[in-house]
Design a protein around this motif. Structure first.
Motif, PDB file in Angstrom:
ATOM      1  N   GLN A 320     -62.468 -75.430 -45.479  1.00  0.00           N
ATOM      2  CA  GLN A 320     -62.704 -74.029 -45.837  1.00  0.00           C
ATOM      3  C   GLN A 320     -63.988 -73.875 -46.635  1.00  0.00           C
ATOM      4  OE1 GLN A 320     -58.362 -73.137 -47.257  1.00  0.00           O
ATOM      5  NE2 GLN A 320     -59.367 -71.173 -46.924  1.00  0.00           N
ATOM      6  N   GLN A 323     -66.952 -74.391 -44.291  1.00  0.00           N
ATOM      7  CA  GLN A 323     -67.172 -73.239 -43.405  1.00  0.00           C
ATOM      8  C   GLN A 323     -67.854 -72.094 -44.154  1.00  0.00           C
ATOM      9  OE1 GLN A 323     -63.149 -72.714 -42.034  1.00  0.00           O
ATOM     10  NE2 GLN A 323     -63.469 -73.961 -40.192  1.00  0.00           N
ATOM     11  N   LYS A 324     -67.439 -71.886 -45.397  1.00  0.00           N
ATOM     12  CA  LYS A 324     -68.077 -70.837 -46.203  1.00  0.00           C
ATOM     13  C   LYS A 324     -69.550 -71.163 -46.443  1.00  0.00           C
ATOM     14  CE  LYS A 324     -66.953 -67.380 -48.365  1.00  0.00           C
ATOM     15  NZ  LYS A 324     -67.039 -65.981 -47.881  1.00  0.00           N
ATOM     16  N   ASN A 326     -71.428 -72.951 -44.556  1.00  0.00           N
ATOM     17  CA  ASN A 326     -72.126 -72.773 -43.274  1.00  0.00           C
ATOM     18  C   ASN A 326     -72.435 -71.289 -43.026  1.00  0.00           C
ATOM     19  OD1 ASN A 326     -73.088 -73.830 -40.657  1.00  0.00           O
ATOM     20  ND2 ASN A 326     -71.423 -72.584 -39.847  1.00  0.00           N
ATOM     21  N   GLN A 327     -71.470 -70.431 -43.296  1.00  0.00           N
ATOM     22  CA  GLN A 327     -71.674 -69.002 -43.124  1.00  0.00           C
ATOM     23  C   GLN A 327     -72.814 -68.500 -44.011  1.00  0.00           C
ATOM     24  OE1 GLN A 327     -67.909 -67.237 -44.021  1.00  0.00           O
ATOM     25  NE2 GLN A 327     -66.886 -68.114 -42.217  1.00  0.00           N
ATOM     26  N   LEU A 328     -72.815 -68.966 -45.252  1.00  0.00           N
ATOM     27  CA  LEU A 328     -73.849 -68.534 -46.188  1.00  0.00           C
ATOM     28  C   LEU A 328     -75.219 -69.040 -45.766  1.00  0.00           C
ATOM     29  CD1 LEU A 328     -71.899 -69.173 -49.511  1.00  0.00           C
ATOM     30  CD2 LEU A 328     -72.485 -66.936 -48.554  1.00  0.00           C
ATOM     31  N   LEU A 330     -76.372 -69.456 -42.871  1.00  0.00           N
ATOM     32  CA  LEU A 330     -76.898 -68.707 -41.742  1.00  0.00           C
ATOM     33  C   LEU A 330     -77.591 -67.409 -42.183  1.00  0.00           C
ATOM     34  CD1 LEU A 330     -73.912 -69.108 -39.237  1.00  0.00           C
ATOM     35  CD2 LEU A 330     -76.082 -70.357 -39.243  1.00  0.00           C
ATOM     36  N   HIS A 331     -77.328 -67.005 -43.431  1.00  0.00           N
ATOM     37  CA  HIS A 331     -77.926 -65.756 -43.936  1.00  0.00           C
ATOM     38  C   HIS A 331     -78.943 -66.009 -45.037  1.00  0.00           C
ATOM     39  CE1 HIS A 331     -74.057 -64.507 -42.111  1.00  0.00           C
ATOM     40  NE2 HIS A 331     -74.743 -63.426 -41.775  1.00  0.00           N
TER      41      HIS A 331
END
Length: 332
Positions: A320, A323-324, A326-328, A330-331
């Motif tokens: 988890q 994944q967080k 990774n999401q961050l 990308l931005h």
């Protein structure tokens, strides 16, 4: 913009590993390198190696114990009490910016050891004058030494961990040693699952406010630099007639495998994974995501006596967090 690889990072969490001189078959350099490859720092590094160890292994602290062994006792006697000039001279041999410390004493308890307070205060004043911190293993922080002890290294199994949030002076570190304790605290013998090592070095240290972790020995081999030390794990490192299989043994001797470094055991790898778990949370905090990270890890690392023994739950939590991140990324 992508996030850096954890394997290349200097760890945020501090560590102080092995209070003993290297065993037969080991050297300070070979033992330190074997530990640093797994994100753990030995008690003291050689000044001549420090620059390369910072660059190549992520060295994030070292001790001046190679120059001065303090060895403070409960009575206040000591092996040495270096002056501020002596400490400054030893510190100057290390690269600027590398955090330095002195290990003052082993397992003093207060107020029982009140006779040592004056000597510890003198040592701290001398060390602080040169920007060097003072570390102490004990059962609980002692207000009479606030401002003197920088790192309170606490044995979690005695259950005297300060109430959180901690409001005293000095940083909290954790350790476990020669003590199976009571009430479900993590234990590090070889007959315990390696989640014990990993969760203490990682999510438990984070939720309990610990910024570092200590262990007393890494190469307490049973049969020297020989195959017997691979085949027969030391059962009596703690003495006193106790049986503590694997205590004090996190690496194995290099001789039988013709290596230049001792070989890491699976429990040392678990410690490395824990220190990297800690790093995941630290990165998220740096990115303003502390609340999210805590919501993930608090349920599985609530306290020293309430934590998951399920490795799948720990893996899921790490996933988890990843994944967080990774999401961050990308931005960014």
């Amino acid at each position: 913009m992508s996030l850096f690889f954890l394997s290349d990072a200097t760890p945020t969490e501090k560590s102080l590993w092995t209070l003993w001189n290297p065993a037969t078959g080991d050297t300070l350099q070979s033992l330190n390198q074997a530990l640093m490859r797994n994100k753990v720092m030995g008690r003291n590094d050689a000044p001549s190696s420090a620059v390369s160890d910072m660059a190549n292994f992520g060295l994030n602290r070292t001790g001046l114990d190679g120059s001065y062994f303090v060895g403070m006792s409960c009575s206040g006697s000591y092996s040495s009490l270096p002056s501020s000039a002596q400490i400054a001279s030893a510190a100057a041999t290390f690269p600027a910016g590398l955090p330095l410390d002195l290990y003052a004493a082993d397992e003093l308890q207060f107020p029982t050891c009140g006779s040592a307070v004056g000597s510890l205060q003198t040592l701290a004043a001398n060390a602080h004058a040169g920007g060097v911190k003072v570390s102490l293993t004990t059962n609980a922080p002692y207000s009479g030494l606030y401002g003197s002890i920088d790192n309170w290294i606490l044995l979690d199994s005695v259950q005297r961990w300060p109430t959180l949030p901690y409001t005293g002076q000095g940083a909290l570190w954790s350790y476990t040693s020669c003590n199976t304790g009571f009430g479900n605290t993590p234990e590090w013998m070889i007959d315990y699952p390696p989640i014990n090592e990993r969760i203490q070095a990682g999510f438990l240290d984070w939720t309990q406010g610990a910024t570092g972790i200590l262990y007393y020995r890494s190469d307490g081999w049973s049969s020297g630099n020989a195959i017997g030390s691979w085949n027969n794990v030391n059962f009596s490192a703690c003495g006193a007639g106790t049986s503590d299989p694997g205590d004090g043994v996190f690496v194995y001797p290099p001789g039988p495998i013709a290596s230049t470094e001792p070989a890491p055991g699976i429990r040392l790898k678990a410690i490395r994974d824990g220190i990297q778990d800690y790093e995941y949370v630290q990165i998220l905090k740096n990115l303003g995501q502390a609340a999210f990270a805590n919501s993930v890890i608090q349920p599985i690392a609530t306290s020293w006596t309430h934590w998951t023994h399920d490795p799948n739950a720990l893996t899921a939590a790490r996933m988890q967090l990843g994944q967080k991140l990774n999401q961050l990324s990308l931005h960014m």
